[in-house]
Design an enzyme around this catalytic site. Structure first.
Site, PDB file in Angstrom:
ATOM      1  N   LYS A   1       0.851  -1.200   0.000  1.00 30.95           N
ATOM      2  CA  LYS A   1       0.000   0.000   0.000  1.00 30.95           C
ATOM      3  C   LYS A   1       0.886   1.249   0.000  1.00 30.95           C
ATOM      4  CE  LYS A   1      -2.979   2.621   3.174  1.00 30.95           C
ATOM      5  NZ  LYS A   1      -3.578   2.612   4.534  1.00 30.95           N
TER       6      LYS A   1
ATOM      7  N   ASP B   1      -2.317  10.463   3.832  1.00 31.25           N
ATOM      8  CA  ASP B   1      -3.744  10.159   3.965  1.00 31.25           C
ATOM      9  C   ASP B   1      -4.414  11.219   4.821  1.00 31.25           C
ATOM     10  OD1 ASP B   1      -6.240   9.053   4.015  1.00 31.25           O
ATOM     11  OD2 ASP B   1      -5.727   7.461   5.441  1.00 31.25           O
TER      12      ASP B   1
ATOM     13  N   LYS C   1      -9.530  13.157   8.582  1.00 32.82           N
ATOM     14  CA  LYS C   1      -8.998  12.782   9.882  1.00 32.82           C
ATOM     15  C   LYS C   1      -8.841  14.018  10.766  1.00 32.82           C
ATOM     16  CE  LYS C   1      -5.987   9.046   8.138  1.00 32.82           C
ATOM     17  NZ  LYS C   1      -6.476   7.910   8.917  1.00 32.82           N
TER      18      LYS C   1
ATOM     19  N   ASP D   1       1.871   6.287   5.815  1.00 32.21           N
ATOM     20  CA  ASP D   1       0.822   5.421   5.276  1.00 32.21           C
ATOM     21  C   ASP D   1       1.259   4.709   4.003  1.00 32.21           C
ATOM     22  OD1 ASP D   1      -1.619   4.327   5.890  1.00 32.21           O
ATOM     23  OD2 ASP D   1      -2.784   5.766   4.726  1.00 32.21           O
TER      24      ASP D   1
ATOM     25  N   ASP E   1     -11.918   7.314   4.293  1.00 34.10           N
ATOM     26  CA  ASP E   1     -10.677   7.050   5.025  1.00 34.10           C
ATOM     27  C   ASP E   1     -10.337   5.564   5.029  1.00 34.10           C
ATOM     28  OD1 ASP E   1      -8.436   7.788   6.444  1.00 34.10           O
ATOM     29  OD2 ASP E   1      -9.435   7.740   8.400  1.00 34.10           O
TER      30      ASP E   1
ATOM     31  N   GLU F   1      -9.374   3.933   2.386  1.00 34.42           N
ATOM     32  CA  GLU F   1      -8.943   4.010   0.990  1.00 34.42           C
ATOM     33  C   GLU F   1      -7.864   2.994   0.637  1.00 34.42           C
ATOM     34  OE1 GLU F   1      -5.551   5.303   2.858  1.00 34.42           O
ATOM     35  OE2 GLU F   1      -7.596   5.863   3.343  1.00 34.42           O
TER      36      GLU F   1
ATOM     37  N   ARG G   1      -7.546  -0.159   1.232  1.00 35.01           N
ATOM     38  CA  ARG G   1      -8.070  -1.424   0.703  1.00 35.01           C
ATOM     39  C   ARG G   1      -8.561  -1.268  -0.733  1.00 35.01           C
ATOM     40  NH1 ARG G   1     -12.296  -1.627   5.478  1.00 35.01           N
ATOM     41  NH2 ARG G   1     -10.464  -0.630   6.377  1.00 35.01           N
TER      42      ARG G   1
END
Length: 467
Positions: free
Chosen positions: A233, A238, A245, A256, A315, A317, A319
């Site tokens: 990933k 993010d 967030k 991230d 949030d 995202e 996956r």
């Protein structure tokens, strides 16, 4: 990158300071055998046989001083037994006093030298000089140096702020690895993703054009060798998207892309070790930003697999981008897929920062990863792909939702979502890793960290040994 090969060398009898290894059981016997000057020095330094305790021991001549340190088990050193010494001893050359094998402790010695000083005008410890460890186990040196280099790569990539580690920078890092090993390197960027990789495109399209989303791919190895896929990933920052967030949660979101860092470092280990595999590395690299064209809660996204995904939370995202990458990996019919992602806060709540949550579609595969991780001092912890929670991802209008309601079993439902995109017939393991160390330990500074990397590499070495 530090030249770790200069810090771990073959012992050919060159001058070196001795390191005495003791544990709580052996200390008193060892102490009784020492000369008076050593016992006096230990008393003056108030040395106690506690983990990581250390002291300097005088020799007959001023230059003959030695060191002693306490470990959990003097007969079986761990990866981190000597790491504290490597952080505190003066520059110089050292060997174990009894001439024994340092075993896995060489790794901690090397990683203790890691410093992230890219933004410091005066690098830490610049004037101290190197601390070299000698070993008689010459055959272990090369791999230990490679492992330390892989850990270094993960730490550097994760520690670097997004302004210098956005999608194009992550692409350059991957390209550099590809060039070092003469691998094939391809990138699909920007609007070219919209048709073939619609979820990667949707997540990354709100970012500035300089940070356009992309799918980075690297292939290496003989076409006749077993095919494996490594996926990471690569969400370089993010914000949470429109489900933004809070600032406290956004502070560390430069990390991230930690899954991508793990997958890239593992790919380099595979290539540098010349494992007999056909390697396919995939990194969906995006910034989950906010602008007028950001994807929205309630949107339904198409996917490369053909499934339609209703967005319950922007949030969730990671996956989404992994889903398209997993689908692409499955098209090449690999026999094994490993993916790494800083995917859920739920995994951290369940297991804390040190233990990556491990999910696998084969229990034997999971058990072996757990066993090898324990042996490598790189533990992972299996959580279940509990199909009873699949209903939490039901959508009223699409094939699946990207996030469940209520917050229950967040790491499990995320893994169940990913499983929908894994190709048939492939063994698959998913590492939900933190990629970060919130407080320092010997050999493991605060900041970006490789967690699960060595466990995964141990599995690949076992499954695909060099002839």
């Amino acid at each position: 990158m530090s030249d770790y090969a200069d810090l771990l060398k073959a012992d050919t009898g060159q001058p070196a300071h001795d390191i005495h290894i003791v544990d709580a059981d052996s200390y008193e016997g060892w102490l009784a055998a020492q000369p008076e000057r050593v016992r006096t020095a230990l008393a003056a330094q108030r040395y106690r046989a506690k983990p990581y305790a250390h002291a300097i021991l005088p020799g007959e001549k001023a230059e003959d001083w030695a060191a002693v340190t306490t470990v959990a088990n003097a007969a079986s050193l761990s990866s981190w037994c000597l790491a504290k010494l490597a952080e505190v001893l003066p520059a110089g050359t050292y060997r174990l006093a009894d001439g024994g094998d340092i075993g896995p402790a060489g790794l901690g010695w090397l990683t203790a030298h890691y410093r992230f000083d890219r933004y410091r005008s005066a690098p830490e410890d610049a004037a101290i000089g190197p601390r070299v460890l000698l070993t008689g186990d010459v055959a272990r040196i090369e791999q230990t140096v490679r492992l330390a280099g892989a850990v270094h790569l993960v730490r550097d990539l994760v520690n670097t702020p997004t302004a210098d580690m956005g999608p194009p920078d992550l692409e350059k890092a991957a390209e550099a690895v590809a060039r070092r090993h003469d691998a094939t390197f391809t990138v699909t960027r920007g609007d070219a993703l919209e048709q073939g990789y619609p979820m990667i495109h949707a997540v990354g399209r709100a970012a500035h054009r300089d940070y356009a989303p992309r799918l980075i791919e690297l292939t290496w190895g003989h076409a006749d060798h077993p095919r494996i896929a490594l996926i990471g990933k690569g969400v370089c920052f993010d914000s949470g998207g429109l489900d933004i967030k809070p600032s406290s949660a956004m502070r560390l979101m430069k990390k991230d892309m930690g899954g991508a860092a793990h997958a890239l470092a593992l790919a380099e280990l595979v290539m540098a070790s010349a494992l007999p595999v056909r390697l396919h590395l995939l990194i969906p690299a995006v910034e989950n930003a906010i602008s007028g064209n950001a994807f929205r809660p309630g949107d339904v996204l198409a996917s490369r697999k053909g499934l339609h995904v209703e967005i319950g939370n922007t949030d969730a995202e990671g996956r989404l981008v992994l889903g398209d990458a997993l689908t692409r990996a499955g098209e090449e019919k690999p026999e094994l897929i490993l993916d790494f992602a800083t995917l859920t806060g739920a995994a951290r709540v369940a297991l804390g920062p040190d233990l990556p949550a491990l999910f696998a579609n084969d229990d034997d595969l999971a058990r072996r990863l757990v066993e090898l991780g324990r042996k490598a001092d790189d533990p992972v912890w299996q959580l279940p792909l509990w199909t009873g929670y699949a209903d939490m991802l039901k959508s009223d209008i699409a094939d699946v939702a990207n996030a469940g309601e209520g917050g229950f079993a967040g790491a499990i439902t995320a893994a169940l979502f990913l499983q929908k995109f894994v190709g048939e017939g492939a063994l698959w393991a998913h590492f939900d890793t933190f990629a970060w160390r919130p407080s320092a330990k010997p050999g493991r500074p605060k900041g970006g960290e490789a967690l699960g990397l060595r466990a995964a590499f141990a599995l690949l070495q076992e499954r695909y040994p060099r002839p």
